[in-house]
Design a protein around this motif. Structure first.
Motif, short mmCIF file in Angstrom:
data_model
loop_
_atom_site.label_atom_id
_atom_site.label_comp_id
_atom_site.label_asym_id
_atom_site.label_seq_id
_atom_site.Cartn_x
_atom_site.Cartn_y
_atom_site.Cartn_z
N UNK A 9 49.19 24.48 27.68
CA UNK A 9 48.04 25.32 28.00
C UNK A 9 48.21 26.71 27.37
N UNK A 10 47.16 27.20 26.73
CA UNK A 10 47.17 28.54 26.16
C UNK A 10 45.96 29.33 26.66
N UNK A 11 46.04 30.65 26.54
CA UNK A 11 45.02 31.49 27.16
C UNK A 11 44.88 32.81 26.41
N UNK A 12 43.67 33.39 26.46
CA UNK A 12 43.42 34.74 25.96
C UNK A 12 42.63 35.47 27.03
N UNK A 13 42.97 36.74 27.28
CA UNK A 13 42.33 37.51 28.35
C UNK A 13 41.97 38.90 27.87
N UNK A 14 40.86 39.42 28.39
CA UNK A 14 40.36 40.76 28.04
C UNK A 14 40.01 41.50 29.33
N UNK A 15 40.45 42.75 29.44
CA UNK A 15 40.13 43.55 30.62
C UNK A 15 38.67 43.99 30.57
N UNK A 16 37.98 43.85 31.69
CA UNK A 16 36.62 44.35 31.83
C UNK A 16 36.69 45.80 32.32
N UNK A 17 37.54 46.03 33.31
CA UNK A 17 37.86 47.35 33.85
C UNK A 17 39.36 47.33 34.13
N UNK A 18 39.95 48.45 34.57
CA UNK A 18 41.37 48.39 34.96
C UNK A 18 41.62 47.48 36.15
#
Length: 259
Positions: free
Chosen positions: A210-219
């Motif tokens: 399993x692989x993943x990418x994540x991006x912050x919307x806010x802190x």
């Protein structure tokens, strides 16, 4: 000696009671005064500045600050440096229900769009102390996919979504690093990379296949895409991460305040 000590403690308690306003103990009032003063200095405030501003002698201010630091509510980068708030106070706060609902409503179309474009599961999570809590998800319709359920909670360190949040919130990062310095060091480069690139990657390291990418919307909030590594090589994760940032920019409020 012990009798004198007992007398001094009794005298201190009487003085505290007399000096208190109503039922507010002076020592508690002073500690919160120092917290509030530190909160007005994002870059931190030094002992002399805090003591003078609060009208305290340096010794009293230092003792109060040492107690607050020992409890984890403030921190110093090194001895003698400025005091800063940690993210521990956030543990005492619940997300405003209306603000959370508004954010989820605004991000829901982004989750659907990214899931449809990538073919993978997407989810939204909030930072809660040293963990993150999944609050919304769109499941992939692929026969083989990662099932992410709202209500799932995982540690911030070691997860792409957690690394995105840590990269976006310096206070939260200081708190998490102080609580688990060894684990932090094992993932420090991944968190630094997330801060540099604007998205965090998990390349088949936390869960086999399993692989993943994540991006912050806010802190305090972030979105992620996760699925089988066979469909998400690093180059594709990077492309998805960039597309996620573009999608978020299109729905970001003009005042930049989501929560």
């Amino acid at each position: 000696m012990s009798n004198n000590l007992g007398f001094n403690l009794l005298e201190f308690n009487i003085m505290e009671s007399r000096k208190s306003s109503g039922r507010v103990l002076q020592s508690v009032q002073r500690a919160f005064d120092l917290l509030e003063r530190i909160a007005t200095h994002p870059e931190g405030a030094r002992l002399s500045e805090l003591a003078d501003g609060a009208g305290l002698n340096r010794s009293t201010a230092h003792n109060l600050l040492a107690s607050l630091e020992g409890l984890g509510y403030i921190t110093q980068d090194k001895k003698g440096a400025a005091y800063r708030l940690t993210g521990k106070l956030n543990r005492l706060l619940r997300l405003d229900a209306e603000a959370e609902h508004a954010l989820r409503a605004r991000i829901r179309p982004v989750l659907k769009h990214v899931s449809q474009a990538s073919g993978e599961s997407t989810f939204l999570a909030f930072a809660t102390g040293t963990d993150y809590l999944c609050v919304d998800a769109v499941q992939s319709d692929q026969p083989l996919h990662l099932a992410v359920r709202p209500g799932e909670r995982k540690p911030l360190i070691g997860e792409a979504l957690g690394h995105a949040l840590l990269a976006a919130d310096a206070d939260l990062a200081h708190l998490v690093r102080a609580e688990d310095p060894d684990r932090w060091e094992r993932h420090a480069q991944e968190i630094a990379d997330a801060k540099h690139h604007g998205f965090a990657l998990d390349l088949d390291s936390q869960k086999a296949g399993i692989s993943c990418v994540a991006v912050a919307v806010t802190p305090r909030a972030a979105i992620a895409v996760a699925g089988p590594t066979s469909r998400l090589p690093e180059s594709r994760l990077i492309t998805i991460g960039q597309k996620m940032r573009e999608a978020l920019d299109k729905v970001r409020p003009a005042n930049q305040e989501w929560l």
